[in-house]
Design a protein around this motif. Structure first.
Motif, PDB file in Angstrom:
ATOM      1  N   GLN A 159       0.860  -1.182   0.000  1.00 13.77           N
ATOM      2  CA  GLN A 159       0.000   0.000   0.000  1.00 13.77           C
ATOM      3  C   GLN A 159       0.892   1.226   0.000  1.00 13.77           C
ATOM      4  O   GLN A 159       1.577   1.515   0.982  1.00 13.77           O
ATOM      5  CB  GLN A 159      -0.925  -0.023   1.220  1.00 13.77           C
ATOM      6  N   PHE A 160       0.867   1.948  -1.128  1.00 10.94           N
ATOM      7  CA  PHE A 160       1.740   3.092  -1.311  1.00 10.94           C
ATOM      8  C   PHE A 160       1.145   4.339  -0.655  1.00 10.94           C
ATOM      9  O   PHE A 160      -0.052   4.380  -0.332  1.00 10.94           O
ATOM     10  CB  PHE A 160       1.961   3.348  -2.802  1.00 10.94           C
ATOM     11  N   PRO A 161       1.968   5.373  -0.452  1.00 14.51           N
ATOM     12  CA  PRO A 161       1.427   6.631   0.078  1.00 14.51           C
ATOM     13  C   PRO A 161       0.355   7.211  -0.847  1.00 14.51           C
ATOM     14  O   PRO A 161       0.183   6.778  -1.994  1.00 14.51           O
ATOM     15  CB  PRO A 161       2.666   7.539   0.157  1.00 14.51           C
ATOM     16  N   LYS A 162      -0.342   8.179  -0.353  1.00 14.32           N
ATOM     17  CA  LYS A 162      -1.460   8.768  -1.082  1.00 14.32           C
ATOM     18  C   LYS A 162      -0.999   9.313  -2.427  1.00 14.32           C
ATOM     19  O   LYS A 162       0.067   9.896  -2.548  1.00 14.32           O
ATOM     20  CB  LYS A 162      -2.094   9.880  -0.236  1.00 14.32           C
ATOM     21  N   CYS A 163      -1.838   9.089  -3.428  1.00 14.27           N
ATOM     22  CA  CYS A 163      -1.642   9.601  -4.793  1.00 14.27           C
ATOM     23  C   CYS A 163      -0.513   8.885  -5.528  1.00 14.27           C
ATOM     24  O   CYS A 163      -0.014   9.398  -6.536  1.00 14.27           O
ATOM     25  CB  CYS A 163      -1.402  11.107  -4.810  1.00 14.27           C
ATOM     26  N   GLN A 164      -0.090   7.702  -5.085  1.00 13.23           N
ATOM     27  CA  GLN A 164       0.930   6.933  -5.778  1.00 13.23           C
ATOM     28  C   GLN A 164       0.349   5.590  -6.203  1.00 13.23           C
ATOM     29  O   GLN A 164      -0.434   4.982  -5.479  1.00 13.23           O
ATOM     30  CB  GLN A 164       2.154   6.711  -4.892  1.00 13.23           C
ATOM     31  N   GLU A 165       0.788   5.132  -7.397  1.00 12.48           N
ATOM     32  CA  GLU A 165       0.320   3.863  -7.915  1.00 12.48           C
ATOM     33  C   GLU A 165       1.375   3.276  -8.844  1.00 12.48           C
ATOM     34  O   GLU A 165       2.317   3.960  -9.251  1.00 12.48           O
ATOM     35  CB  GLU A 165      -1.006   4.024  -8.659  1.00 12.48           C
ATOM     36  N   GLU A 166       1.184   2.012  -9.204  1.00 13.83           N
ATOM     37  CA  GLU A 166       2.100   1.319 -10.094  1.00 13.83           C
ATOM     38  C   GLU A 166       1.528   1.303 -11.501  1.00 13.83           C
ATOM     39  O   GLU A 166       0.334   1.015 -11.697  1.00 13.83           O
ATOM     40  CB  GLU A 166       2.320  -0.114  -9.592  1.00 13.83           C
ATOM     41  N   ASP A 167       2.365   1.611 -12.502  1.00 16.36           N
ATOM     42  CA  ASP A 167       1.897   1.590 -13.886  1.00 16.36           C
ATOM     43  C   ASP A 167       2.160   0.226 -14.507  1.00 16.36           C
ATOM     44  O   ASP A 167       2.628  -0.711 -13.849  1.00 16.36           O
ATOM     45  CB  ASP A 167       2.548   2.716 -14.690  1.00 16.36           C
TER      46      ASP A 167
END
Length: 618
Positions: A159-167
């Motif tokens: 679970q990444f910090p807010k507003c971060q995701e994996e492409d």
């Protein structure tokens, strides 16, 4: 921290080297400090072991002594400084003394490459800077409990910090327009690992493989898309570890055949790709259970039961029992499973091959439900090893020992078809209460209430309702469309009934139309309903009454006019009269019959149509 003790002398080197050996033996103690630097301390208060004594010692022997001491010192430092998987992954847990080898796993006594995979304690301040924008957390879940011999599966999710995701390429990026105050000029990437890897392509890169290895030195598996997996997952349990690469989540399964029964801890450490090393970002752990009993659960339901979770059911109404076997790895798919029921009401034992059954309790009271599930699992037969004949006393001793240890975890027997199988059992016990509840509800009459013009505009309908069973304490009326699918409102009221279950429910309808009515009667433990379709004509009866009177008045006027017209026509009619001459000529019997016929059959006196004075009517 490791402790290595080595003697600082050897009596075989000669009496000149073994100085003060009779008074005290000297040892060199090495201790691995927190910063990784080895500190050497001498326990002898006198001169170092290689210092010359007052006796004459050849110069060559002195140099050999000193060189050998430094070699031993270097070996002890290497022994002390070597980091093992157990030191990194155990996280303070007690190491397992003995265990069976898990397929595909390695012993945690292997060396850990701390230069490529640094190890940080929980209170290390470097955790705060291990990820841009905040701290990454890991969630580890399992489908435990697992029947011994089956597979238990673990899933870890980052679970990444807010507003971060994996492409799609495995890079970590910022979500667009995640927050209103996010700057438009912000860099798209949190970690652009694509630029860090060699530019020779994802699949055919041949250079710089020094970092594509696990902590134990094994290379990453080169399956398709392996360079898009920038996280290293290290699982640890039962004195062994399993390592794999993945993206923001990883899933794997382990067979439980060689895992002892009971609770165990599965721990995972996650590292991310860095420029020169891998950086630890998160840790997680979960408890899993291995059992020899089949994990089962029984769900119970009843038609008129109000609360399915209170284990209170209604007398004289069937209860449905549905058995759920927890077998996510489908270990029991080819097994013969039987269900033995004891409902606790004296009805005896009931054996079924289906997971669903029903039972009706005819008496009120508290009962204990017992279920035994048996699974016959086909397994490969073990090879038969011939044993030499034993003496009679030995045979008797072995037989007695086997009789005491017969209650093992599994029992293997021969199948009639020549195969082998083992038995597994699962047990379920529950207490249930049987009470008298509402069994049936009927709507026996529907009556529209006539209202005057001064009363409310809504139409009122009275529903006469009866029920069987216990007396209800509340009534609810649900109004919906004619298909009984779209609800238009629900009204509930408490009621008090002391004797017979017979009541009248009055409900109002704000506009005409066809409605579906559901009337539900309930008490603390049960409820039952009845449905009906009703057609409502209008809100007030005054308009209908006025219409009826107007219609009747117009009908009376038309009737009067019609009667007047008929009267006028009858008054103008004049029948043809006979002349005096014709009357005189009729004589005797023929004249008598003619008069008689004219009296009783007046229509036969004239053969021609009636004569009218108005022209144009035929």
């Amino acid at each position: 921290m490791h402790l290595c003790l080595i003697p600082s002398h050897d009596e075989s080197w000669g009496p000149s080297f073994n100085w003060r050996a009779a008074q005290r033996r000297n040892f060199i103690h090495f201790s691995a400090e927190a910063d990784g630097v080895a500190a050497c301390r001498s326990w002898a208060p006198s001169a170092p072991p290689c210092a010359p004594t007052r006796r004459t010692i050849p110069h060559t022997m002195s140099r050999v002594c000193c060189h050998l001491g430094f070699l031993l010192l270097a070996e002890v430092v290497l022994c002390t400084a070597a980091t093992r998987f157990q030191d990194v992954l155990s996280n303070g847990r007690t190491p397992v003394a003995s265990y069976k080898q898990l397929q595909g796993w390695s012993s945690d006594q292997n060396k850990w490459n701390e230069n490529l995979y640094p190890f940080w304690e929980e209170d290390d301040p470097r955790w705060k800077d291990c990820w841009k924008g905040g701290r990454v957390t890991a969630k580890l879940v399992t489908d435990s409990p697992a029947l011994v011999g089956s597979n238990v599966t673990f899933v870890v999710t980052l679970q990444f910090p807010k507003c971060q995701e994996e492409d799609n390429d495995g890079n970590i990026i910022y979500q667009r327009n995640c927050t209103p105050d996010s700057p438009a000029s912000q860099d798209q990437y949190v970690y652009n690992w694509t630029e860090w890897i060699d530019s020779c392509g994802w699949e055919n890169c041949t250079g710089n493989h020094s970092h594509n290895v696990f902590p134990d030195g094994r290379p990453f598996p080169h399956h398709p898309g392996w360079r898009r997996r920038n996280f290293v997952y290290l699982f640890h349990t039962f004195g062994q570890y399993y390592q794999t690469i993945g993206r923001s989540s990883a899933i794997f399964s382990v067979n439980t055949a060689n895992i002892t029964l009971g609770k165990h801890v599965m721990a995972v450490s996650i590292y991310r790709r860095g420029h020169s090393t891998y950086i630890p970002i998160a840790r997680a752990s979960a408890i899993y259970v291995v059992t020899e009993k089949i994990p089962i659960f029984v769900s119970m339901s009843q038609k008129h039961d109000r609360n399915i979770s209170d284990s209170i059911f209604i007398k004289d109404s069937p209860i449905t029992f549905d058995v759920k076997i927890h077998d996510p790895s489908y270990y029991l798919n080819n097994s013969a499973i039987s269900y033995k029921w004891n409902f606790g009401d004296g009805s005896g034992l009931f054996v079924a091959s289906s997971a669903t059954t029903s039972h009706t309790y005819a008496l009120q009271g508290n009962f204990t439900l017992n279920l035994t599930v048996q699974a016959i699992i086909p397994v490969p037969c073990r090879p038969v090893t011939p044993t030499p004949p034993l003496p009679t006393s030995a045979v008797m001793t072995e037989a007695s020992s086997n009789s005491t240890s017969s209650a093992t975890v599994e029992t293997m027997e021969d199948n009639p078809d020549g195969g082998c199988h083992i038995y597994r059992y699962g047990y379920y016990t529950a207490g249930i209460s049987i009470v008298e509840g509402i069994l049936e509800v009927n709507i026996i009459q529907m009556t529209s209430i006539q209202m005057t013009e001064s009363q409310a505009e809504n139409s009122l309908v009275d529903f006469v309702v009866t029920c069987q069973g216990s007396l209800p304490t509340d009534v609810c009326t649900a109004v919906s469309d004619p298909t009984c699918q779209v609800s238009q409102g629900v009204v509930c009221d408490p009621i008090v009934i002391t004797e017979e279950c017979l009541l009248t429910v009055r409900r109002a309808f704000d506009k005409p139309g066809t409605y579906c009515i559901n009337i539900t009667l309930g008490d603390d433990t049960s409820q039952a309903l009845a449905s009906a379709l009703i057609s409502v004509n209008g809100g007030s009866s005054s308009g209908t009454t006025k219409g009826v009177f107007i219609f009747l008045g117009l009908l009376a006027v038309f009737a009067a006019v019609g009667a007047f017209v008929l009267y006028k026509r009858y008054k103008q009619y004049k029948p043809i009269e006979r002349s005096a001459r014709q009357a005189e000529n009729q004589e005797g019997l023929s004249a008598y019959f003619s008069n008689f016929k004219a009296i009783f059959f007046p229509r036969s006196t004239e053969r021609n149509p009636l004569l009218k004075t108005k022209p144009g009517i035929v």
